[in-house]
Design an enzyme around this catalytic site. Structure first.
Site, PDB file in Angstrom:
ATOM      1  N   GLY A  20       0.828  -1.202   0.000  1.00 20.17           N
ATOM      2  CA  GLY A  20       0.000   0.000   0.000  1.00 20.17           C
ATOM      3  C   GLY A  20       0.861   1.250   0.000  1.00 20.17           C
ATOM      4  O   GLY A  20       0.635   2.185  -0.774  1.00 20.17           O
ATOM      5  N   GLY A 351     -13.553   3.410  19.672  1.00 14.75           N
ATOM      6  CA  GLY A 351     -13.621   2.037  20.148  1.00 14.75           C
ATOM      7  C   GLY A 351     -15.062   1.591  20.300  1.00 14.75           C
ATOM      8  O   GLY A 351     -15.992   2.377  20.121  1.00 14.75           O
ATOM      9  N   CYS A 378     -14.063  10.257  19.084  1.00 18.99           N
ATOM     10  CA  CYS A 378     -15.269   9.429  18.961  1.00 18.99           C
ATOM     11  C   CYS A 378     -15.632   8.797  20.309  1.00 18.99           C
ATOM     12  O   CYS A 378     -16.178   9.474  21.167  1.00 18.99           O
ATOM     13  CB  CYS A 378     -15.078   8.394  17.869  1.00 18.99           C
ATOM     14  SG  CYS A 378     -16.634   7.799  17.212  1.00 18.99           S
ATOM     15  N   HIS A 504     -13.640  11.618  13.316  1.00 19.61           N
ATOM     16  CA  HIS A 504     -12.267  11.089  13.321  1.00 19.61           C
ATOM     17  C   HIS A 504     -11.349  12.016  12.528  1.00 19.61           C
ATOM     18  O   HIS A 504     -11.121  11.796  11.343  1.00 19.61           O
ATOM     19  CB  HIS A 504     -12.248   9.679  12.717  1.00 19.61           C
ATOM     20  CG  HIS A 504     -12.940   8.680  13.575  1.00 19.61           C
ATOM     21  ND1 HIS A 504     -12.320   8.020  14.605  1.00 19.61           N
ATOM     22  CD2 HIS A 504     -14.229   8.245  13.581  1.00 19.61           C
ATOM     23  CE1 HIS A 504     -13.180   7.221  15.203  1.00 19.61           C
ATOM     24  NE2 HIS A 504     -14.344   7.342  14.600  1.00 19.61           N
ATOM     25  N   GLU A 506      -8.292  12.183  12.537  1.00 19.58           N
ATOM     26  CA  GLU A 506      -7.077  11.500  12.083  1.00 19.58           C
ATOM     27  C   GLU A 506      -7.215  11.000  10.641  1.00 19.58           C
ATOM     28  O   GLU A 506      -6.215  10.794   9.957  1.00 19.58           O
ATOM     29  CB  GLU A 506      -6.723  10.346  13.028  1.00 19.58           C
ATOM     30  CG  GLU A 506      -7.665   9.135  13.031  1.00 19.58           C
ATOM     31  CD  GLU A 506      -8.880   9.290  13.966  1.00 19.58           C
ATOM     32  OE1 GLU A 506      -9.214  10.442  14.325  1.00 19.58           O
ATOM     33  OE2 GLU A 506      -9.504   8.261  14.305  1.00 19.58           O
TER      34      GLU A 506
HETATM   35  N1  GLN Z   1     -18.860   2.846  20.086  1.00 20.61           N
HETATM   36  C1  GLN Z   1     -19.182   4.208  19.851  1.00 20.61           C
HETATM   37  C2  GLN Z   1     -20.354   4.375  18.918  1.00 20.61           C
HETATM   38  O1  GLN Z   1     -20.708   3.460  18.232  1.00 20.61           O
HETATM   39  C3  GLN Z   1     -17.984   4.955  19.305  1.00 20.61           C
HETATM   40  C4  GLN Z   1     -17.589   4.513  17.959  1.00 20.61           C
HETATM   41  C5  GLN Z   1     -16.194   4.922  17.585  1.00 20.61           C
HETATM   42  O2  GLN Z   1     -15.404   5.257  18.449  1.00 20.61           O
HETATM   43  N2  GLN Z   1     -15.857   4.845  16.310  1.00 20.61           N
HETATM   44  O3  GLN Z   1     -20.933   5.433  18.845  1.00 20.61           O
END
Ligand code: GLN
Length: 530
Positions: A20, A351, A378, A504, A506
């Protein structure tokens, strides 16, 4: 330019050699005057990696159009500056569902549906259609896996056929292999490369360029040997040097003369622009300061699961000429706060699920009460809301319903449209959305704009019922949807740096254009360290 040229990248010997990044680097070198469109072909039967475990597969990269794709698209977007589309990631899962749909519809008019030509044609038609739609000068096709893998044979057959379809002058094959150096013998070994190229030839593909991944520059006689055994010119044997920083790779490829070979073979000319890249790479390699940032999560064993965060931090490091040490803290262990001793900044990344959540909340609490810069991405924003609700608003046992369905204070709850969702794949709130920024907020001073666009991947959100309570106690929601229903940024005014975002950042940060939120976080870590 008119006619699209095709560059095909295959890999041999080992997986994980960085096809990649090699592809993205080649694309980067050609992109000054040409439109380069990357395509990745994955052999697995999942439709997309959205439901796959990041430990096994690496980060799931989210595109602006909502596609959940292979993490190599992160490299492509970071290097090429293009906004990729989900149709550019083929998987065998997608290919076969389309074949099945067509067969059921009766499109094959009574014919026996076969791997060749039906599946290979479908794969090629995808290439041709994308080339046409995008008016691509270069279609950069990366075939996943390693030559010889059963699951990628159909892609290899499709790219073999391309040679006749588009003509010799319009296609170039690059094969990435591995050159080991055995301890003791201290010699660069070419046999695995020879055997890998033989496997490729058995499939009817002769490479034009061989990139040998090695921890040293390839010796001249080693290049000669590969040239002789593999029938490529010596100049077309390129070192894929192990580097500490992937942004060096285009510079190394260029030094090894790859552009000239590609220009000659494809009859194109697009001289690479490298001065800015050179400067940033130099700053990254010779930092004048150093900070330590803790990333508190549960997939911390495999750096690939947080690759975009690591890259986004590197972008800031290059900008400030600062070395950023990463300390991965596994939050399912108990001694989270102990591991945070002495760090200059804390990140809780995205997460899912219950494991490690209480540890992450402890880390956030520690950051808030010890004035350590905090960036919550998030889940990291949602958990910051929970921490604040519990410890400042005194809503005991406040939680997200993702973890505790019966919490007395569901400060984080399902997005309303998620209530009826039953399938796991592709059903989150996904992709690029606008974020409206509150005037006068810290976020506004960072982004200097009333509206920004960022990428999302979530099912849960801040529960509107609790917003005024949280704000009365000092938490500021400084970014939201236009209708103000979904909170998208939070900040704490009386803290050196405490921010969370539902998106996000990032995923869209670039070396030459780091994300402002990351940049400001790193700046705060540097000031703290001083
Ligand atoms: N678990 C959380 C949600 O579904 C956060 C998702 C994430 O961090 N991408 O909203």
């Amino acid at each position: 330019m008119g006619k699209t040229k095709y560059i095909v990248i295959t890999g041999g010997v080992l997986s994980g050699l960085g096809k990649g990044i090699a592809g993205a680097s080649v694309g980067y070198l050609l992109s000054s005057r040409l439109k380069v469109v990357p395509i990745k072909c994955d052999g697995y039967l999942n439709v997309d990696p959205g439901t796959m475990n990041p430990i096994e597969h690496g980060e799931v990269f989210v595109l602006d159009d909502g596609g959940e794709v292979d993490m190599d698209f992160g490299h492509y977007e970071r290097f090429l500056g293009v906004t990729c589309k989900s149709s550019w990631n083929l998987t065998m899962g997608k290919v076969f569902s389309e074949i099945r749909e067509r067969e059921r519809r009766g499109d094959y008019l009574g014919k026996t549906v076969q791997y060749i030509p039906h599946v290979t044609d479908l794969i090629k038609n995808n290439f041709f259609q994308i080339a046409k739609e995008e008016k691509a000068d270069i279609l950069l096709i990366e075939v996943g896996g390693t030559v010889g893998d059963i699951e990628n044979e159909l892609y290899l057959e499709a790219v073999r056929q391309l040679y006749d379809d588009v003509g010799e002058k319009n296609i170039l094959y690059i094969h990435l292999t591995y050159i080991p150096i055995l301890k003791g013998a201290n010699e660069q070994k070419t046999k695995p490369t020879q055997q890998s190229v033989n496997l490729l030839r058995e499939r009817g593909i002769s490479p034009d360029i061989i990139i040998g991944r090695c921890k040293e520059l390839l010796d001249s006689h080693v290049k000669e040997k590969i040239s002789r055994f593999c029938s490529v010119s010596k100049e077309a044997v390129i070192t894929g040097l192990d580097v500490f920083n992937v942004y060096e790779i285009p510079l190394i490829f260029e030094k090894e003369g790859i552009s000239e070979i590609i220009h000659k073979k494809l009859g194109i000319y697009s001289p690479p622009k490298l001065s800015k890249l050179r400067r940033l790479v130099r700053q990254l390699a010779n930092p004048s300061k150093e900070i330590t940032v803790a990333i508190c999560g549960k997939y911390t064993k495999l750096e690939d699961s947080y690759i975009s965060i690591i890259e986004a931090l590197k972008h800031c490091g290059a900008n400030f000429s600062c070395n950023i040490n990463l300390q991965f803290v596994e939050t399912s262990n108990d001694d989270v706060t102990n591991s945070l001793n002495g760090v200059d900044g804390i990140i809780v990344p995205g997460g899912f699920g219950e494991r490690g959540v209480e540890g992450k909340i402890k880390a956030i609490s520690y950051a808030r009460t010890h004035n350590i810069p905090y960036l919550g991405l998030c889940y990291g924003m949602q958990l910051a809301v929970i921490e604040y609700a519990r410890n400042i608003c005194k809503l005991s046992d406040a939680n997200t319903t993702e973890v505790d369905k019966r919490t007395p204070h569901p400060v984080i709850d399902l997005l309303p449209e998620q209530l009826s969702v039953t399938d796991l794949g592709g059903t989150m709130r996904l992709g690029g959305y606008d974020v409206h920024i509150k005037k006068g907020s810290f976020a506004h001073s960072l982004f200097r704009s009333d509206v920004i666009r960022r990428r999302f991947r979530h099912r849960y959100e801040v529960n509107q019922v609790y917003i005024s309570q949280l704000e009365e106690k000092g938490l500021v929601f400084s970014g939201y949807t236009e209708d103000k229903k979904i909170m998208q940024i939070l900040e704490l005014p009386d803290h050196p740096f405490f921010m969370g975002c539902q998106f996000h950042p990032e995923l869209t940060s670039k070396l030459t254009e780091p994300d402002p939120m990351f940049l400001s976080f790193v700046e705060a870590c540097i000031s703290r360290m001083k």
